[in-house]
Design a protein around this motif. Sequence first.
Motif, PDB file in Angstrom:
ATOM      1  N   GLN A   1       3.206  10.809   2.161  1.00  0.00           N
ATOM      2  CA  GLN A   1       2.215  11.389   3.062  1.00  0.00           C
ATOM      3  C   GLN A   1       1.013  10.460   3.146  1.00  0.00           C
ATOM      4  O   GLN A   1       0.334  10.222   2.144  1.00  0.00           O
ATOM      5  N   GLN A   2       0.767   9.932   4.332  1.00  0.00           N
ATOM      6  CA  GLN A   2      -0.349   8.998   4.493  1.00  0.00           C
ATOM      7  C   GLN A   2      -1.672   9.756   4.504  1.00  0.00           C
ATOM      8  O   GLN A   2      -1.823  10.763   5.175  1.00  0.00           O
ATOM      9  N   TYR A   3      -2.635   9.232   3.720  1.00  0.00           N
ATOM     10  CA  TYR A   3      -3.976   9.817   3.715  1.00  0.00           C
ATOM     11  C   TYR A   3      -5.038   8.842   4.199  1.00  0.00           C
ATOM     12  O   TYR A   3      -6.197   9.219   4.394  1.00  0.00           O
ATOM     13  N   GLY A   4      -4.655   7.570   4.387  1.00  0.00           N
ATOM     14  CA  GLY A   4      -5.624   6.573   4.813  1.00  0.00           C
ATOM     15  C   GLY A   4      -4.985   5.211   4.892  1.00  0.00           C
ATOM     16  O   GLY A   4      -3.761   5.079   5.040  1.00  0.00           O
ATOM     17  N   GLU A   5      -5.805   4.173   4.784  1.00  0.00           N
ATOM     18  CA  GLU A   5      -5.319   2.802   4.784  1.00  0.00           C
ATOM     19  C   GLU A   5      -6.193   1.961   3.862  1.00  0.00           C
ATOM     20  O   GLU A   5      -7.314   2.348   3.519  1.00  0.00           O
ATOM     21  N   TRP A   6      -5.640   0.808   3.466  1.00  0.00           N
ATOM     22  CA  TRP A   6      -6.319  -0.023   2.475  1.00  0.00           C
ATOM     23  C   TRP A   6      -6.141  -1.497   2.838  1.00  0.00           C
ATOM     24  O   TRP A   6      -5.199  -1.863   3.549  1.00  0.00           O
ATOM     25  N   LYS A   7      -7.038  -2.296   2.314  1.00  0.00           N
ATOM     26  CA  LYS A   7      -6.890  -3.742   2.475  1.00  0.00           C
ATOM     27  C   LYS A   7      -5.540  -4.167   1.904  1.00  0.00           C
ATOM     28  O   LYS A   7      -5.237  -3.885   0.737  1.00  0.00           O
ATOM     29  N   ALA A   8      -4.733  -4.819   2.732  1.00  0.00           N
ATOM     30  CA  ALA A   8      -3.393  -5.234   2.304  1.00  0.00           C
ATOM     31  C   ALA A   8      -3.460  -6.627   1.692  1.00  0.00           C
ATOM     32  O   ALA A   8      -4.021  -7.552   2.289  1.00  0.00           O
TER      33      ALA A   8
ATOM     34  N   GLY B   1      -3.780  -8.175   5.824  1.00  0.00           N
ATOM     35  CA  GLY B   1      -4.408  -7.312   6.820  1.00  0.00           C
ATOM     36  C   GLY B   1      -4.686  -5.928   6.298  1.00  0.00           C
ATOM     37  O   GLY B   1      -5.477  -5.748   5.371  1.00  0.00           O
ATOM     38  N   VAL B   2      -4.035  -4.934   6.872  1.00  0.00           N
ATOM     39  CA  VAL B   2      -4.254  -3.530   6.518  1.00  0.00           C
ATOM     40  C   VAL B   2      -2.914  -2.858   6.256  1.00  0.00           C
ATOM     41  O   VAL B   2      -1.938  -3.107   6.971  1.00  0.00           O
ATOM     42  N   ALA B   3      -2.862  -2.013   5.220  1.00  0.00           N
ATOM     43  CA  ALA B   3      -1.631  -1.285   4.885  1.00  0.00           C
ATOM     44  C   ALA B   3      -1.927   0.202   4.813  1.00  0.00           C
ATOM     45  O   ALA B   3      -3.029   0.612   4.424  1.00  0.00           O
ATOM     46  N   PRO B   4      -0.964   1.055   5.186  1.00  0.00           N
ATOM     47  CA  PRO B   4      -1.155   2.503   5.014  1.00  0.00           C
ATOM     48  C   PRO B   4      -1.218   2.856   3.532  1.00  0.00           C
ATOM     49  O   PRO B   4      -0.591   2.211   2.694  1.00  0.00           O
ATOM     50  N   ALA B   5      -2.000   3.884   3.214  1.00  0.00           N
ATOM     51  CA  ALA B   5      -2.126   4.374   1.845  1.00  0.00           C
ATOM     52  C   ALA B   5      -1.502   5.764   1.763  1.00  0.00           C
ATOM     53  O   ALA B   5      -1.792   6.628   2.595  1.00  0.00           O
ATOM     54  N   PHE B   6      -0.661   5.971   0.751  1.00  0.00           N
ATOM     55  CA  PHE B   6       0.139   7.186   0.667  1.00  0.00           C
ATOM     56  C   PHE B   6      -0.039   7.925  -0.654  1.00  0.00           C
ATOM     57  O   PHE B   6      -0.412   7.338  -1.680  1.00  0.00           O
ATOM     58  N   ASN B   7       0.283   9.215  -0.604  1.00  0.00           N
ATOM     59  CA  ASN B   7       0.704   9.993  -1.768  1.00  0.00           C
ATOM     60  C   ASN B   7       2.197  10.258  -1.602  1.00  0.00           C
ATOM     61  O   ASN B   7       2.664  10.495  -0.482  1.00  0.00           O
ATOM     62  N   THR B   8       2.941  10.236  -2.696  1.00  0.00           N
ATOM     63  CA  THR B   8       4.342  10.678  -2.661  1.00  0.00           C
ATOM     64  C   THR B   8       4.398  12.103  -3.186  1.00  0.00           C
ATOM     65  O   THR B   8       3.945  12.375  -4.297  1.00  0.00           O
ATOM     66  N   ILE B   9       4.939  13.002  -2.375  1.00  0.00           N
ATOM     67  CA  ILE B   9       5.002  14.425  -2.722  1.00  0.00           C
ATOM     68  C   ILE B   9       6.464  14.858  -2.756  1.00  0.00           C
ATOM     69  O   ILE B   9       7.196  14.684  -1.783  1.00  0.00           O
TER      70      ILE B   9
END
Length: 514
Positions: free
Chosen positions: A81-88, A271-279
């Motif tokens: 589940q994506q909650y944001g993004e982070w510097k990749a 660049g930029v990568a999606p940031a997730f939680n695994t549920i």
Amino acid sequence: MKKLLTLAFLMSATFTISAQEKDPVIDNILKEAYENSQLETLGHELMDDIGPRLVGTPQMQKAHDWAVAKYKSWGISAENQQYGEWKAWERGITHIDMVHPRVQSLNGTQLAWNPGTSKKGVTAECIILPEVKDSISFQKWLPNAKGKFVMIAMKQSTGRPDYNWEEWATPESFEKMKNEREAQTKAWNENISRTGYNRRSIISALEDAGAAGIIDSYWSKGFGANKIFSARTKKIPTVDIQLEDYTMLYRMVEHGDKPKINIIAQSKDLGVAPAFNTIAEIKGTEKPDEYVILSAHFDSWDGGTGATDNGTGTLVMMEAMRILKKVYPNPKRTILAGHWGSEEQGLNGSSAFVADNPEIVKNMQAAFNQDNGTGRAVKINGAGFLHSYDYISRWLAAVPDTISKHIETTFPGWPSSGGSDNASFVAAGAPAFNLSSLSWSYWNYTWHTNLDTYDKIVFDDVQHNAILAAIMAYKASEDPEFTSREQINLPINKRTGEQQKWPTPRTPERKGGM
């Protein structure tokens, strides 16, 4: 021999609950945990094969995908589940070699999210920070940093941890060392202050002055152990070098040897990568809209492979979910496993989950979090919930004495305001409890260090924690009562004279490192 030991553990665990009312689910949890443990395999796949899980890296994404696939192989639904993004960013090969006055490869690594070098790297002389009278004299010195590697950490007077001194030194020698180190540290801090900067801001000043790179050494007060965090430079390399090699370089500079080193750091800005939680989810049958959550952060720093922070917490919750799915596939309440992203940068994944899922948080029976190393759980705090004793004690009574006898409980306890992901739920008023573990020298040797690797895992203790988590989740799911959220009245703060307040939810960082 291994089969005999496993049988002995199982017989012991079964015997200790013989005086209690027999529960076939608990018997089967114990049987599955002891006879079919997947912990070592999971640990190898996560720590050895995937490695460290710094948010924004391809390895973090690989870990999320691995967890989803693993859960699905056990028949458990799971998703990222994506909650944001982070510097990749991706760490590449780091080589740090002294090339003058002799040749020696040095132990160290580039700090996270730092720009890389060319394949040939950067070669320059090492210098140390000067002793200055004031900020004006430091500004006059700053041009000396141009084209040099600047060493910004204090030269430690000893590379031996205090326990080693205490064991072997005379009391007089030990006391002398501590006094000298205290005076040296005080003088170092005062000198940094006189420059007009602090330990962080001085780095950008050195970069602006044209330094070739920054050399740090964040000693963790243990043999060979350094803490590895993120870089603060934008264009030049920053590396952390182990105390044993750092102090050698420092002495060379002091003695006029003018050591030169070559740094090759082949990291990549992606660049930029999606940031997730695994549920992961085992759906409830009678009360599917009430939730029990098994909680552990998934990310790590990347000096080591994140084995005890928080690979072991991850293994505990995955193994507990695997066992529950096999022996308790139709729980009364829905059981979730939350593997949170970017805990290390401020509980971002779990606080985003809390913000994005108010109905889950509102209907949460309990959360159990594990995050402080490989040791067996020895403390459970009631987290400031007035009636936590009633239900935690009831659930804990079902845990075999071989495990529960090690656990000290504190009720009603105190609400956590930070430290780990249980705090995200507590701040929202939901009962979340940390399964606090034995140290196993966690703070000095593995917490955020280059030594946080698979070999430090104590699987007997991790197995205990997986059983504990599984049984607590099972009992919380089956409990006929919904847990009370009534909070204690916090006392007066002696310093301010005002009544202390319950923690408030933090705002998650959803665009990190950019």
